[in-house]
Enzyme design. Sequence first.
Site, PDB file in Angstrom:
ATOM      1  CE  LYS A  22      -7.260   6.955  -2.605  1.00  0.00           C
ATOM      2  NZ  LYS A  22      -6.024   7.454  -3.717  1.00  0.00           N
ATOM      3  CG  ASN A  23      -4.933   3.550  -3.508  1.00  0.00           C
ATOM      4  OD1 ASN A  23      -5.550   4.927  -3.828  1.00  0.00           O
ATOM      5  ND2 ASN A  23      -4.182   3.924  -2.421  1.00  0.00           N
ATOM      6  NE  ARG A  93       2.287  10.842  -7.608  1.00  0.00           N
ATOM      7  CZ  ARG A  93       3.313  11.063  -7.917  1.00  0.00           C
ATOM      8  NH1 ARG A  93       4.412  12.418  -8.398  1.00  0.00           N
ATOM      9  NH2 ARG A  93       4.609  10.374  -8.303  1.00  0.00           N
ATOM     10  CB  CYS A 117       1.551  15.360  -4.377  1.00  0.00           C
ATOM     11  SG  CYS A 117       2.582  14.282  -3.788  1.00  0.00           S
ATOM     12  NE  ARG A 122       3.485   9.742  -4.105  1.00  0.00           N
ATOM     13  CZ  ARG A 122       1.886  10.259  -4.501  1.00  0.00           C
ATOM     14  NH1 ARG A 122       1.097  11.219  -4.194  1.00  0.00           N
ATOM     15  NH2 ARG A 122       1.602   9.099  -4.394  1.00  0.00           N
ATOM     16  CG  ASP A 307      -2.348   5.145   2.607  1.00  0.00           C
ATOM     17  OD1 ASP A 307      -1.371   6.345   1.553  1.00  0.00           O
ATOM     18  OD2 ASP A 307      -1.973   4.609   0.755  1.00  0.00           O
ATOM     19  NE  ARG A 401      -7.167  12.995  -4.737  1.00  0.00           N
ATOM     20  CZ  ARG A 401      -5.712  12.980  -4.836  1.00  0.00           C
ATOM     21  NH1 ARG A 401      -5.182  13.883  -4.529  1.00  0.00           N
ATOM     22  NH2 ARG A 401      -5.016  11.656  -5.204  1.00  0.00           N
TER      23      ARG A 401
HETATM   24  C1  EPZ Z   1       0.980   4.277  -3.020  1.00  0.00           C
HETATM   25  O1  EPZ Z   1       1.259   5.794  -3.961  1.00  0.00           O
HETATM   26  C2  EPZ Z   1      -0.383   5.031  -3.164  1.00  0.00           C
HETATM   27  N1  EPZ Z   1      -1.333   5.525  -4.166  1.00  0.00           N
HETATM   28  C3  EPZ Z   1      -0.367   5.483  -2.300  1.00  0.00           C
HETATM   29  O2  EPZ Z   1      -2.027   6.257  -1.398  1.00  0.00           O
HETATM   30  C4  EPZ Z   1      -0.042   5.560  -0.935  1.00  0.00           C
HETATM   31  O3  EPZ Z   1       0.298   5.966   0.424  1.00  0.00           O
HETATM   32  C5  EPZ Z   1       2.053   4.751  -1.538  1.00  0.00           C
HETATM   33  O4  EPZ Z   1       1.661   3.588  -2.254  1.00  0.00           O
HETATM   34  C6  EPZ Z   1       2.508   3.873  -0.560  1.00  0.00           C
HETATM   35  O5  EPZ Z   1       1.935   2.879   0.169  1.00  0.00           O
HETATM   36  C7  EPZ Z   1      -1.657   4.690  -4.987  1.00  0.00           C
HETATM   37  O6  EPZ Z   1      -1.563   3.611  -5.267  1.00  0.00           O
HETATM   38  C8  EPZ Z   1      -2.601   5.164  -6.609  1.00  0.00           C
HETATM   39  P1  EPZ Z   1       5.298   4.457  -4.017  1.00  0.00           P
HETATM   40  P2  EPZ Z   1       2.376   5.403  -5.055  1.00  0.00           P
HETATM   41  O7  EPZ Z   1       5.287   4.575  -5.461  1.00  0.00           O
HETATM   42  O8  EPZ Z   1       2.563   4.323  -5.702  1.00  0.00           O
HETATM   43  C9  EPZ Z   1       9.403   6.887  -4.085  1.00  0.00           C
HETATM   44  C10 EPZ Z   1      -3.841   7.359  -0.970  1.00  0.00           C
HETATM   45  O9  EPZ Z   1      -3.056   8.388  -0.301  1.00  0.00           O
HETATM   46  N2  EPZ Z   1       9.800   6.524  -5.597  1.00  0.00           N
HETATM   47  O10 EPZ Z   1       5.016   2.948  -3.223  1.00  0.00           O
HETATM   48  O11 EPZ Z   1       3.131   6.945  -5.522  1.00  0.00           O
HETATM   49  C11 EPZ Z   1       8.150   8.043  -3.870  1.00  0.00           C
HETATM   50  O12 EPZ Z   1       8.127   9.325  -4.241  1.00  0.00           O
HETATM   51  C12 EPZ Z   1      -2.233   7.864  -1.322  1.00  0.00           C
HETATM   52  O13 EPZ Z   1      -4.557   6.889  -1.259  1.00  0.00           O
HETATM   53  C13 EPZ Z   1      10.121   7.341  -5.918  1.00  0.00           C
HETATM   54  O14 EPZ Z   1      11.702   8.006  -5.662  1.00  0.00           O
HETATM   55  O15 EPZ Z   1       4.153   5.140  -3.912  1.00  0.00           O
HETATM   56  C14 EPZ Z   1       7.853   7.646  -1.961  1.00  0.00           C
HETATM   57  O16 EPZ Z   1       8.333   7.694  -1.408  1.00  0.00           O
HETATM   58  C15 EPZ Z   1      -1.424   8.762  -1.351  1.00  0.00           C
HETATM   59  N3  EPZ Z   1      10.348   6.948  -6.976  1.00  0.00           N
HETATM   60  C16 EPZ Z   1       8.138   6.005  -1.712  1.00  0.00           C
HETATM   61  O17 EPZ Z   1       9.232   5.438  -2.990  1.00  0.00           O
HETATM   62  C17 EPZ Z   1       9.686   6.005  -8.574  1.00  0.00           C
HETATM   63  O18 EPZ Z   1      10.070   5.759  -9.131  1.00  0.00           O
HETATM   64  C18 EPZ Z   1       6.900   4.985  -2.694  1.00  0.00           C
HETATM   65  O19 EPZ Z   1       6.168   5.491  -3.040  1.00  0.00           O
HETATM   66  C19 EPZ Z   1       8.524   5.409  -7.222  1.00  0.00           C
HETATM   67  C20 EPZ Z   1       8.411   5.832  -5.885  1.00  0.00           C
END
Ligand code: EPZ
Length: 423
Positions: A22-23, A93, A117, A122, A307, A401
């Site tokens: 999916k991702n 998102r 969310c 996030r 995840d 989802r």
């Molecule tokens: C991706 O989310 C995945 N989603 C998530 O999968 C997964 O849990 C996550 O990576 C971590 O592996 C997709 O690929 C579509 P991050 P993402 O940016 O990209 C903070 C699932 O269940 N952050 O690595 O949103 C953020 O809040 C989902 O399939 C900032 O502060 O994750 C988090 O605490 C849920 N500022 C941390 O970094 C930013 O600009 C890591 O988020 C970006 C992120």
Amino acid sequence: MDKLLIKGGTQLRGELRASGAKNSAVLMLAASLLANEPVTIENVPHLRDITTMIELLGSLGVEVIVDEKMSLEIHANTIKTYTADYDLVRKMRASFLVLGPLLAHYGQAVVSLPGGCAIGPRPVDQHLKGLQALGAKIEMEEGYVNAKVDGRLQGAHFMFDFCTVGGTEQILMAATLAEGQTVLENCAREPEIIDLANCLNEMGADITGHGTDTITINGVESMHGCTHRVIPDRVESATYLIAAAATGGCVKVKEARPEHLEVVLNKLREAGAKVTISDDGIEVDMEGRRPKAVSIVTAPYPSFPTDLQAQMMVLNSIAEGTATVKETIFENRFMHVHEIIRMGANIRLEGNNTIAIVEGVEELKGAPVMANDLRASVSLVIAGLAAKGDTVVDRIYHIDRGYEQVEEKLRLLGADIERVQSR
Ligand code: EPZ
């Protein structure tokens, strides 16, 4: 609203095939906006998040043709508007990831901020900082990011403040059409990022270093079409393998990639499972035994994935011994805890709800449960399968989802599970 009814206590046994990731797939749909020609993405999972992304592309005027095997042909050159509405970005998102491709290809984009969310606030600050480093002018207007660039984005040296999957993907996509070279440091290294970069290279991009923390992109003037097959979903695969271990059963996930799941498979071995890797997949055999408790700390790839934290928590809740589960990625990803406690688990939260101390109990008992996050919800299904008695998992639209045909796949493994519509 659909629910899943589960009669627990059956050891899962059998084989199934991993769906496409999916991702990766949602990202490739966004990436197709960079091309001047049709892009075909194969092995796309049939999921609600994919439908949301197709809807979003449709709202931009992009034509998407879906065939019966879930190959998607995306014609970005039919685009009519560069605005991604709140209603669609709010649903998922990852929709925010159209920002970089729209800006890089068309010089403008108006994309709704995704907002908070269930699993935490996030923010998207790293996405915006990275695009600004490439020369984008960004303004915030009524909850929308309004991004513009005169001419092309400009290659730059940019270091992420911390590891972010979405941030890395956003800037990687934008930099493909920038003028000159971009070097991104402190990048995330997830397999989905490698898959995305491979797809972009097939579209004519010049990217190296993906899969390490430094990615170099030599900008190209335009990108063409390609046909790309999405990698198997490592989180879906591991979810079924953990379910096998939690029920004392034996499950083989065909096409699952062991190289994407090294830490997870080691944890399953530590829990007492026999893990067999073959050319066509991964098998986990618990040989009817109760798992042993295994502590985990979630962290960016290649460490233990957030995840799979909820699924592992369920395994620990019926394991022999005490485990510590520490979540370091998201602030609020323990929603399943209180629901599993209602099923008889013995879990104590510490460290401002980021550490769970799980004392394994002999058995869980079926109960009505629900959660507001995809992985939390599927962990409750595993709890229901392992528990004694009947469990009803409500709000399963979260599961839809990210898990293709979840009840059909589990039935293949012998589970007594049924989808019902509640009134
Ligand atoms: C991706 O989310 C995945 N989603 C998530 O999968 C997964 O849990 C996550 O990576 C971590 O592996 C997709 O690929 C579509 P991050 P993402 O940016 O990209 C903070 C699932 O269940 N952050 O690595 O949103 C953020 O809040 C989902 O399939 C900032 O502060 O994750 C988090 O605490 C849920 N500022 C941390 O970094 C930013 O600009 C890591 O988020 C970006 C992120």
